[in-house]
Design an enzyme around this catalytic site. Structure first.
Site, mmCIF file in Angstrom:
data_model
loop_
_atom_site.group_PDB
_atom_site.id
_atom_site.type_symbol
_atom_site.label_atom_id
_atom_site.label_comp_id
_atom_site.label_asym_id
_atom_site.label_seq_id
_atom_site.Cartn_x
_atom_site.Cartn_y
_atom_site.Cartn_z
ATOM 1 N N HIS A 1 -4.519 -4.326 -2.265
ATOM 2 C CA HIS A 1 -4.815 -4.042 -0.852
ATOM 3 C C HIS A 1 -5.034 -2.540 -0.598
ATOM 4 C CE1 HIS A 1 -2.957 -8.050 0.797
ATOM 5 N NE2 HIS A 1 -4.121 -8.218 0.218
ATOM 6 N N GLY B 1 9.060 -11.206 -3.183
ATOM 7 C CA GLY B 1 9.024 -10.626 -1.835
ATOM 8 C C GLY B 1 7.702 -10.744 -1.115
ATOM 9 N N VAL C 1 0.839 -1.195 0.000
ATOM 10 C CA VAL C 1 0.000 0.000 0.000
ATOM 11 C C VAL C 1 0.881 1.254 0.000
ATOM 12 C CG1 VAL C 1 -1.964 -1.151 1.115
ATOM 13 C CG2 VAL C 1 -0.191 -0.116 2.541
HETATM 14 P P1 OAD Z 1 5.377 -10.281 4.517
HETATM 15 O O1 OAD Z 1 5.958 -9.324 5.497
HETATM 16 O O2 OAD Z 1 4.446 -11.323 5.030
HETATM 17 O O3 OAD Z 1 6.540 -11.062 3.773
HETATM 18 C C1 OAD Z 1 7.635 -10.383 3.218
HETATM 19 C C2 OAD Z 1 8.418 -11.384 2.407
HETATM 20 O O4 OAD Z 1 9.457 -10.698 1.740
HETATM 21 C C3 OAD Z 1 9.091 -12.484 3.248
HETATM 22 O O5 OAD Z 1 8.831 -13.744 2.641
HETATM 23 C C4 OAD Z 1 10.593 -12.141 3.175
HETATM 24 O O6 OAD Z 1 11.404 -13.293 3.152
HETATM 25 C C5 OAD Z 1 10.656 -11.420 1.839
HETATM 26 N N1 OAD Z 1 11.762 -10.437 1.716
HETATM 27 C C6 OAD Z 1 12.222 -9.580 2.664
HETATM 28 N N2 OAD Z 1 13.176 -8.775 2.152
HETATM 29 C C7 OAD Z 1 13.320 -9.128 0.842
HETATM 30 C C8 OAD Z 1 14.137 -8.661 -0.228
HETATM 31 N N3 OAD Z 1 15.008 -7.655 -0.074
HETATM 32 N N4 OAD Z 1 14.017 -9.267 -1.439
HETATM 33 C C9 OAD Z 1 13.128 -10.281 -1.629
HETATM 34 N N5 OAD Z 1 12.327 -10.759 -0.646
HETATM 35 C C10 OAD Z 1 12.411 -10.190 0.571
HETATM 36 O O7 OAD Z 1 4.700 -9.391 3.359
HETATM 37 P P2 OAD Z 1 3.526 -9.750 2.351
HETATM 38 O O8 OAD Z 1 3.645 -11.140 1.851
HETATM 39 O O9 OAD Z 1 3.480 -8.660 1.367
HETATM 40 O O10 OAD Z 1 -1.914 -7.052 4.201
HETATM 41 O O11 OAD Z 1 2.271 -9.655 3.296
HETATM 42 C C11 OAD Z 1 1.007 -9.822 2.755
HETATM 43 C C12 OAD Z 1 0.002 -8.955 3.457
HETATM 44 O O12 OAD Z 1 0.040 -9.205 4.853
HETATM 45 C C13 OAD Z 1 0.278 -7.471 3.367
HETATM 46 O O13 OAD Z 1 -0.186 -6.900 2.153
HETATM 47 C C14 OAD Z 1 -0.503 -6.937 4.507
HETATM 48 C C15 OAD Z 1 -0.058 -7.935 5.567
HETATM 49 O O14 OAD Z 1 -0.844 -8.041 6.623
HETATM 50 C C16 OAD Z 1 -2.777 -6.184 4.692
HETATM 51 O O15 OAD Z 1 -2.438 -5.245 5.387
HETATM 52 C C17 OAD Z 1 -4.185 -6.479 4.299
#
Ligand code: OAD
Length: 247
Positions: A121, A189, A105
């Protein structure tokens, strides 16, 4: 790490793809200094996203939820797109068909110049009146008042999707259409545990798309991917999409 041959094949596949979709999550913005939701930097005052990003949390304590958003808006306001965002923006110019479906977001894809972005989202710079439903951008950092109010007097909320809420059906429809039509899917990511986006790669898989995951770690989506690249998206994406230096 995959062998050099596999990487060479992948670059060829990326160069020749016609219809590409990229799903992004918080990890793509991590190198811009924005904390992810899960993982060691993913906490705020011991609260988890699942405890704050809900309609019930907002009903119970709008100030607390707004303080969390105000904190995040402060960080995001100072952030600039990193090499991962910039590479995806360049891809948009390169491919005949290219769409990003982001769970983020933060608005950084658009700041990097991307236009074909489905913000599934929502966007944390937009607010919505809880009474009238109207939306508009409110970009004060910090907020002039925590729990800002609409001109009608009702409380405003961030125009984002919270746990327990439905996503915009029109955005879902567009996302499904793109996923079913793409021949290359990049999954970048995301921890792959929040629905419905966690199920999106399966739609592309069913349509025969080649799936590449880019993440620091293994996720529930890794087994679905044809290739899983471990590392930072800000390093991997520019290295994969570097056709000039090949020719
Ligand atoms: P997460 O915080 O759950 O996951 C982040 C992912 O990024 C993890 O798997 C990390 O290993 C990976 N990661 C971190 N740094 C990285 C980098 N430099 N390069 C590549 N990968 C990296 O985030 P989301 O999956 O986006 O929803 O979370 C999904 C939703 O959960 C969000 O949109 C939000 C949250 O609650 C709402 O707010 C509705």
């Amino acid at each position: 790490m995959p062998s050099l041959n596999i990487l060479r094949d992948l670059k060829e596949r990326i160069r020749n793809a016609k219809h590409v979709v990229a799903i992004t999550g918080a990890g793509i913005s991590a190198e811009s200094g924005i904390p992810t939701f899960r993982g060691k930097d993913g906490l705020w005052k011991q609260y988890r996203a699942e405890e704050l990003a809900t309609p019930w949390a907002f009903e119970k304590n709008p100030e607390l939820v707004w303080k969390w958003y105000d904190w995040r808006r402060g960080i995001i306001a100072k952030a600039t797109p990193n090499a991962g965002h910039v590479t995806l923006a360049r891809m948009e110019d390169f491919y005949p068909e290219f769409t990003q479906i982001t769970q983020n977001v933060d608005g950084l894809h658009r700041k990097a110049g991307s236009q074909k972005v489905i913000e599934i989202h929502g966007n944390l710079w937009r607010v919505r009146c809880v009474r009238e439903g109207k939306t508009f951008y409110l970009e004060d950092v910090p907020l002039r008042e925590i729990s800002p109010r609409c001109s009608c007097g009702a409380i405003l909320r961030p125009d984002v999707v919270w746990f327990g809420e439905s996503l915009d059906p029109e955005l879902i429809r567009k996302a499904h259409e793109e996923l079913a039509a793409c021949n290359l899917l990049l999954v970048i990511g995301t921890s792959g545990i929040v629905q419905p986006v966690a199920s999106f790669p399966a739609i592309a898989r069913q349509s025969g798309a080649y799936i590449v995951e880019i993440n620091l770690e293994t996720t529930p989506l890794t087994s679905l991917a044809d290739l899983s690249l471990k590392g930072k998206s800000g390093d991997i994406l520019p290295a994969l999409f570097d056709f000039q230096s090949d020719s």
